[in-house]
Write an enzyme that holds these catalytic residues in place. Sequence first.
Site, short mmCIF file in Angstrom:
data_model
loop_
_atom_site.label_atom_id
_atom_site.label_comp_id
_atom_site.label_asym_id
_atom_site.label_seq_id
_atom_site.Cartn_x
_atom_site.Cartn_y
_atom_site.Cartn_z
N GLU A 70 66.69 63.10 48.65
CA GLU A 70 67.43 63.80 49.70
C GLU A 70 66.52 64.10 50.88
O GLU A 70 65.29 63.94 50.79
CB GLU A 70 67.99 65.12 49.15
CG GLU A 70 66.86 66.10 48.74
CD GLU A 70 67.36 67.41 48.15
OE1 GLU A 70 68.45 67.45 47.57
OE2 GLU A 70 66.61 68.41 48.28
N HIS A 72 66.60 67.14 54.43
CA HIS A 72 67.29 68.27 55.07
C HIS A 72 66.34 68.86 56.10
O HIS A 72 65.14 68.56 56.10
CB HIS A 72 67.72 69.32 54.04
CG HIS A 72 66.73 69.52 52.93
ND1 HIS A 72 65.48 70.04 53.15
CD2 HIS A 72 66.79 69.23 51.61
CE1 HIS A 72 64.83 70.07 52.00
NE2 HIS A 72 65.59 69.58 51.05
N HIS A 76 59.79 72.09 52.46
CA HIS A 76 59.47 72.65 51.15
C HIS A 76 57.95 72.82 51.06
O HIS A 76 57.20 71.95 51.50
CB HIS A 76 59.83 71.69 50.01
CG HIS A 76 61.28 71.52 49.73
ND1 HIS A 76 62.15 72.57 49.58
CD2 HIS A 76 62.02 70.41 49.53
CE1 HIS A 76 63.36 72.09 49.31
NE2 HIS A 76 63.31 70.79 49.28
N HIS A 110 62.61 62.99 50.15
CA HIS A 110 61.74 63.42 49.05
C HIS A 110 62.45 63.31 47.71
O HIS A 110 63.68 63.41 47.63
CB HIS A 110 61.21 64.85 49.27
CG HIS A 110 62.25 65.88 49.51
ND1 HIS A 110 62.88 66.03 50.72
CD2 HIS A 110 62.79 66.82 48.69
CE1 HIS A 110 63.76 67.03 50.63
NE2 HIS A 110 63.73 67.51 49.40
N CYS A 124 58.62 76.14 44.28
CA CYS A 124 59.12 75.52 45.52
C CYS A 124 59.59 76.63 46.45
O CYS A 124 60.48 77.40 46.10
CB CYS A 124 60.25 74.55 45.22
SG CYS A 124 60.88 73.74 46.70
MN MN Z 1 64.94 69.31 48.85
#
Ligand code: MN
Length: 157
Positions: A70, A72, A76, A110, A124
């Site tokens: 994914e 976004h 992270h 990722h 995370c």
């Molecule tokens: Mn993610």
Amino acid sequence: MSEDDETTPPTFIPQDEPFRWRGVTELRYKQDDSSPFSDVTRRVLFDVDRGLGIRVRYSEVAPGGWSTLEHHGHAHEVIPIRGEGDILVQDHLVHARPHDLVYIPGWSWHQLRATGDEPFGFICIVTAESDRPVLPTPEQIEEIRASGPEVAAFIRH
Ligand code: MN
């Protein structure tokens, strides 16, 4: 702040068993059933009610498992604390072991996979305001594959 103030988050949460914290429940990794993944669990260690503007989660990928491929807008910060894993960061793979530091910039493709016989567990950190993950289109999957044979062999979707 009194101790019976239910709106105050606890100041101490003990680890009762390795990688398991008191009162911290295992959550579904994805709410959305259409996101492909295999054998991943998620726990929220510090939620946004702590007032730092971040959420600190702990995720575990079982041996052979993999997280959703994914991207976004939010980044992270990943700190492995258990096992080992490979992580795709946009166009390359990193092999991460406990206490390494992995930064996944916003809008980077990722995916995380456990390598070895132990679960791959990692802290995370995300911002409180997180946007919805976006899955790659078939064309984008081909672009990711074009990063190289290692990446092409790595990704699952
Ligand atoms: Mn993610």
